[in-house]
Design a protein around this motif. Structure first.
Motif, short mmCIF file in Angstrom:
data_model
loop_
_atom_site.label_atom_id
_atom_site.label_comp_id
_atom_site.label_asym_id
_atom_site.label_seq_id
_atom_site.Cartn_x
_atom_site.Cartn_y
_atom_site.Cartn_z
N ASP A 168 5.57 12.62 -2.64
CA ASP A 168 4.52 11.61 -2.80
C ASP A 168 3.62 12.08 -3.94
N ALA A 176 1.08 10.64 -5.38
CA ALA A 176 -0.13 9.80 -5.44
C ALA A 176 -1.20 10.36 -6.38
N HIS A 177 -1.42 11.67 -6.32
CA HIS A 177 -2.50 12.27 -7.11
C HIS A 177 -2.00 12.97 -8.37
N THR A 222 0.85 -1.20 0.00
CA THR A 222 0.00 0.00 0.00
C THR A 222 0.89 1.25 0.00
N GLY A 223 0.28 2.37 -0.36
CA GLY A 223 1.00 3.64 -0.31
C GLY A 223 1.33 4.03 1.13
N TYR A 224 0.45 3.68 2.01
CA TYR A 224 0.69 3.95 3.42
C TYR A 224 1.99 3.25 3.86
N ASP A 278 3.52 16.10 -0.29
CA ASP A 278 2.63 15.60 -1.34
C ASP A 278 2.94 16.41 -2.60
N THR A 309 1.11 5.68 -5.42
CA THR A 309 0.27 4.50 -5.23
C THR A 309 -0.18 3.93 -6.58
N HIS A 315 -0.01 14.17 3.66
CA HIS A 315 -0.88 12.99 3.86
C HIS A 315 -0.52 12.28 5.17
N LYS A 350 -4.75 4.39 -7.37
CA LYS A 350 -5.53 5.54 -7.87
C LYS A 350 -5.55 5.49 -9.40
C1 LIG Z 1 -3.98 7.56 -1.10
C2 LIG Z 1 -2.70 8.16 -0.66
C3 LIG Z 1 -1.70 7.39 -0.06
C4 LIG Z 1 -1.93 5.97 0.35
O1 LIG Z 1 -1.90 5.11 -0.72
P1 LIG Z 1 -2.65 3.71 -0.58
O2 LIG Z 1 -2.09 2.89 -1.67
O3 LIG Z 1 -4.10 4.00 -0.72
O4 LIG Z 1 -2.31 3.18 0.79
C5 LIG Z 1 -0.49 7.99 0.21
N1 LIG Z 1 -0.27 9.29 -0.05
C6 LIG Z 1 -1.22 10.07 -0.60
C7 LIG Z 1 -0.92 11.50 -0.87
C8 LIG Z 1 -2.46 9.54 -0.91
O5 LIG Z 1 -3.42 10.31 -1.41
#
Ligand SMILES: *Cc1c(COP(=O)(O)O)cnc(C)c1O
Length: 399
Positions: free
Chosen positions: A208, A210-211, A109-111, A179, A240, A135, A243
């Motif tokens: 990060d 992610a988005h 997971t991203g976490y 982020d 991640t 985040h 998404k």
């Molecule tokens: C969703 C998110 C994560 C976590 O990723 P997962 O794969 O859902 O655990 C980490 N950082 C940011 C900025 C996110 O939006």
């Protein structure tokens, strides 16, 4: 004698209820596409992060099913024992190629990826310089690392520089953590400026993305790629696969030695069962499709512009966001919940985001647009949103 656990749980839940903050999970029957059956009511989903519409794409499902037929469901061990499959290795190579990094390391997971990356690179003797709205996984990774925390005002370059300068002469390493696109406001960090300050003050930069991944930059390689920041500028890049990529899991990418160190050190990877290899196969297909998805990117950016134009015409205040995350800040928690409920009545699912996720007085609707939405669906949402907005205390005050 200690109070019973059940009694303690009831007491604390009562406090959560009294604050109006009990959260409830909806049961989604069927797929997680744009048209949802949530608690058995049909609705259009405007609160997911499936930005390219790949989460229900049959090509990913085929990749998953085919791989599962071949290798089964479970990976059965940590990557460090016998859980590292050729699908994982292939995915890591594909990610490194996409992101222009020497190597990538896949997490479940991203976490876990953020926790693993930060705790592997800094410890008690070191410093983390962090954006105030990072985040939760970045915040928790920082806490767990034991490094001294230096928080700068949200996306504030000058304050970031002040904090960096404040620890520049001190012993220990410095890690600047942010982020790329902030998950609750859609705002993009000033990445080039942060990279410049990090370099000037001898700090490493972790972003990060992610988005940003899948949506921005050449081939959808993300905000970091869009800003032209290579591994000398952004040595630690996380993201991640749950998404835009439409699968699950996450990664840390960077120079081979850095990634090897994280592999050796990250407890969230070493002491955790590897992602199912069939999920890695689906993610590989997701990466391949994301890279080639210029048409989907154009579509979602068109929808973002459409949404913002419609709302601006009706004087609904917009956030400074060019991303699919389009919050509508209403202030009070009750107003945000009410707005969300009114939209739900019209068949639009949009989440109300409240404290402690966001600061008190900044409760909001968090609209997310994806390539799977049609212009007609966005128009329908805008019409319902404008009508509901006009009933909020904030709108009545403004008029
Ligand atoms: C969703 C998110 C994560 C976590 O990723 P997962 O794969 O859902 O655990 C980490 N950082 C940011 C900025 C996110 O939006």
């Amino acid at each position: 004698m200690s109070a019973s656990l059940k009694a303690m749980a009831r007491e604390r839940l009562a406090a959560i209820d009294a604050a109006g903050r009990r959260r409830r999970r909806r049961v989604i029957t069927g797929g997680h596409g744009v048209a949802l059956a949530a608690d058995d009511a049909a609705c259009i989903n405007f609160c997911n992060n499936d930005y390219l519409g790949l989460a229900t794409d049959p090509r990913l499902a085929d990749a998953l099913a085919t791989a599962a037929g071949r290798v089964g469901t479970g990976s059965a061990a940590s990557q460090m024992v016998t859980g590292h499959n050729a699908e994982h290795a292939g995915l890591e190579a594909d990610l490194a190629d996409w992101l222009g990094r020497e190597a990538a390391l896949v997490f479940s997971t991203g976490y876990a990826a953020n926790l693993g990356a930060i705790t592997s690179l800094v410890g008690k003797a070191d410093h983390v310089i962090a954006d105030a709205r990072n985040h939760a996984s970045l915040i928790d990774g920082t806490r767990l690392s034991g490094a001294a925390k230096h928080i700068y005002a949200h996306a504030d370059l000058a304050d970031a520089e002040t904090r960096l300068a404040g620890v520049a002469g001190q012993p220990g390493h410095r890690l600047l953590v942010t982020d790329s696109v902030f998950s609750m406001d859609g705002y993009t960090a000033p990445l080039a400026g942060l990279a410049e300050h990090a370099r000037a003050h001898d700090a490493w930069l972790l972003v990060d993305d992610a988005h940003g991944l899948g949506l921005f930059g050449p081939g959808g390689a993300g905000r970091v790629a869009e800003a032209g920041l290579d591994s000398a500028r952004v040595p630690v890049l996380t993201g991640t696969l749950g998404k835009s990529v439409g699968a699950a899991g996450a990664f840390v990418a960077g120079d081979a030695d850095v990634i090897e160190l994280i592999l050796q050190q990250a407890r969230s990877l070493i002491f955790s069962t590897a992602m199912p290899p069939a999920v890695a196969a689906a993610a590989r297909r997701g990466v391949e499709l994301s890279r080639a998805a210029d048409d989907r990117r154009a579509h979602v950016h068109g929808l973002i512009a459409r949404f913002r134009t419609r709302l601006a015409q009706a004087s609904v205040p917009l956030a400074a966001s060019d991303s699919p995350i389009q919050p509508v800040v209403v202030g009070e928690e009750a107003a945000a919940l009410d707005l969300s409920a009114r939209l739900a009545e019209r068949g639009y699912l949009v989440g109300a985001i409240r404290p402690p996720t966001v600061a008190p007085g900044t409760s909001r609707l968090r609209v997310t647009l994806t390539a799977a939405h049609t212009p007609e669906q966005v128009d329908g949402l805008c019409e319902a949103l404008v009508a509901a907005w006009q009933q909020t205390p904030a709108a009545r005050q403004a008029s």
